[in-house]
Design an enzyme around this catalytic site. Sequence first.
Site, mmCIF file in Angstrom:
data_model
loop_
_atom_site.group_PDB
_atom_site.id
_atom_site.type_symbol
_atom_site.label_atom_id
_atom_site.label_comp_id
_atom_site.label_asym_id
_atom_site.label_seq_id
_atom_site.Cartn_x
_atom_site.Cartn_y
_atom_site.Cartn_z
ATOM 1 N N LYS A 184 -7.702 1.427 -2.674
ATOM 2 C CA LYS A 184 -7.343 1.025 -1.315
ATOM 3 C C LYS A 184 -7.567 2.183 -0.340
ATOM 4 O O LYS A 184 -7.980 1.980 0.812
ATOM 5 C CB LYS A 184 -5.878 0.575 -1.282
ATOM 6 N N THR A 241 0.865 -1.179 0.000
ATOM 7 C CA THR A 241 0.000 0.000 0.000
ATOM 8 C C THR A 241 0.901 1.228 0.000
ATOM 9 O O THR A 241 1.606 1.494 0.972
ATOM 10 C CB THR A 241 -0.923 0.014 1.232
ATOM 11 N N LYS A 281 0.038 5.128 8.488
ATOM 12 C CA LYS A 281 0.729 5.314 7.211
ATOM 13 C C LYS A 281 -0.286 5.410 6.075
ATOM 14 O O LYS A 281 -0.224 6.314 5.228
ATOM 15 C CB LYS A 281 1.680 4.147 6.953
#
Length: 298
Positions: free
Chosen positions: A178, A103, A246
């Site tokens: 995502k 990701t 993150k």
Amino acid sequence: MSEPKHVSFLGLGVMGGAIARHIGNAGHKLTIYNRSPERLAKWQEANPGLAVRVAQSPAEAAEGAQVVLTCVGNDDDLADVVLGPTGVFATLRKGAVFVDHTTVSARIARQIAVEARDLQVHCVDAPVTGGQAGAENGTLTVMCGGRDEAIEAARPIMEAYTKRIVHVGKAGAGQTTKMVNQIAFAGVLASLSEAMRFAQAAHLDLDKVYEAISGGASQSWQMDNRWHTMAKDEFDFGFAVDWMRKDLGLTLEEGRSLGVSLGVTALIDQFYAEVQALGGGRQDTSSLIRRLPKRGGA
């Protein structure tokens, strides 16, 4: 199963290690690489003989590979492993397939896609959802960005560890999808945390509350899988708060570039910062409830 291929996997962390295991068990000729020798040794000990080759660099891992997959930490890690002087693209051959399950930002996904196009390499940005359990059980969902032919070339390998593969758009679209997932995911956990603390303060039987509400409009995967563990203060289920922060940071940055207001997401990001300050950075995301004190003798 598809015809066995020479597949290299880089990044043997919680998610990557499980994915690599599924690829090897599917009969593909597996090469592995990990920057941490300790984690590499641990994976080999748990999966004796499954990898036919251990590479000493990303470039070595890519030599002769038909498919290369990565699952590393962040943008900088990915840039180093793929675009660096000893990176994957230094040796990956024309016509090969590159799939990234990290990701990361949509920006670096698009940059890598451009580099891959110049090398005539099929490229897919393919972040996953399903967590550690999904990786272990081979039931991940993959959201893929890239050209049709690239996704189809990668599909036979990805089928070894997924239950759903969705081509969501062009290069970078996997990563932005995502981000959509993380926005929704964070919001559900925030409201679920408040709901549980409210129920506790009201001296309700949490099992009965779950029974009453889990079949209605408030039902969610998080409620079904985390309600009872949150009630017991159990937070050891894989996807850590540090990684969530993150991801939310990437999401907020992308939102600014798109001119989109993400006020709720920004607030929940700060809630997770509070959990980090409580020492919960490595606990799973349902530990968001820790920032809310128990009331009424709950």
